[in-house]
Design a protein around this motif. Sequence first.
Motif, mmCIF file in Angstrom:
data_model
loop_
_atom_site.group_PDB
_atom_site.id
_atom_site.type_symbol
_atom_site.label_atom_id
_atom_site.label_comp_id
_atom_site.label_asym_id
_atom_site.label_seq_id
_atom_site.Cartn_x
_atom_site.Cartn_y
_atom_site.Cartn_z
ATOM 1 N N LYS A 1 22.385 -19.662 -25.742
ATOM 2 C CA LYS A 1 23.643 -19.919 -26.102
ATOM 3 C C LYS A 1 24.066 -19.370 -27.503
ATOM 4 O O LYS A 1 25.050 -18.661 -27.769
ATOM 5 N N VAL A 2 23.212 -19.769 -28.446
ATOM 6 C CA VAL A 2 23.415 -19.497 -29.892
ATOM 7 C C VAL A 2 23.336 -18.253 -30.064
ATOM 8 O O VAL A 2 24.036 -17.558 -30.959
ATOM 9 N N CYS B 1 23.455 -15.643 -28.096
ATOM 10 C CA CYS B 1 24.646 -14.753 -27.393
ATOM 11 C C CYS B 1 25.945 -14.877 -28.397
ATOM 12 O O CYS B 1 26.433 -13.911 -28.561
ATOM 13 N N SER B 2 26.298 -15.976 -29.017
ATOM 14 C CA SER B 2 27.353 -16.303 -29.699
ATOM 15 C C SER B 2 27.339 -15.561 -30.901
ATOM 16 O O SER B 2 28.202 -14.841 -31.273
ATOM 17 N N GLN B 3 26.211 -15.675 -31.654
ATOM 18 C CA GLN B 3 26.050 -15.096 -33.061
ATOM 19 C C GLN B 3 25.686 -13.860 -33.373
ATOM 20 O O GLN B 3 26.135 -13.130 -33.996
ATOM 21 N N GLY C 1 28.542 -12.014 -29.796
ATOM 22 C CA GLY C 1 30.083 -12.377 -29.738
ATOM 23 C C GLY C 1 30.237 -12.704 -28.179
ATOM 24 O O GLY C 1 31.504 -13.007 -27.977
ATOM 25 N N VAL C 2 29.344 -13.414 -27.561
ATOM 26 C CA VAL C 2 29.397 -13.766 -26.092
ATOM 27 C C VAL C 2 29.312 -15.290 -26.154
ATOM 28 O O VAL C 2 28.501 -15.889 -26.470
ATOM 29 N N GLU C 3 30.268 -16.101 -25.501
ATOM 30 C CA GLU C 3 30.170 -17.550 -25.311
ATOM 31 C C GLU C 3 29.758 -17.775 -24.125
ATOM 32 O O GLU C 3 30.298 -17.443 -23.056
ATOM 33 N N SER D 1 28.658 -20.672 -21.273
ATOM 34 C CA SER D 1 28.846 -22.046 -20.967
ATOM 35 C C SER D 1 27.642 -22.675 -20.258
ATOM 36 O O SER D 1 26.798 -22.161 -19.585
#
Length: 204
Positions: A118-119, A121-123, A126-128, A130
């Motif tokens: 999750k981290v 993909c986000s960092q 830029g994908v969040e 769930s």
Amino acid sequence: MTIHYHQGDLPDGLTFQGAIAVDTETMGLSLVRDRLCVVQLSAGDGDAHVVQVGGVYGYDCPNLKRVLGDQSLLKIFHYARFDVAQIKHRLGVDATPLYCTKIASKLTRTNTESHGLKVLCSQLLGVELSKEQQSSDWGAESLSEQQLAYAASDVLYLHRLKEVFDRLLVREGRAALAQACFDFLPTRAMLDLQDWEGQDIFSH
């Protein structure tokens, strides 16, 4: 994104080339106690194949085993240590050659202790993602739309993460070290399955 839901095995005639992203869902985190319930795959093209196994479906899934054991396909995992052990234990397949984005992260992102999917993909993308369905009942006879979406999300972005980490590994001069770690993972999985999971056999 298209999610293809299969119960028991992949369909006949489905083929992949190059590299596939692979993940698993289980009844828990014990390799011996908790059964393998789902194997999900993606070719990195926006599609995901989610395959229910075990339980009423059993582990007689020749098409899935053929793909996972295909030595011409690179398997991209996140935390390969667990998935490779589950696949070996339940399906009897060595899912090699392989690449682990979690190991790549730990070798390159030494400025942080955050290496979860999750981290990353986000960092990095830029994908969040769930994680709401992470602890849901993966042993159910059929999967919900929410479970399918969660399972798919765990493999849809691994190809892109690999591209990022390939560059970082070269930049940091650790590509060869990463490959040595990937090559060792099947042995590490066998140690885990033989109850050396919590021991460092290299220590004094």
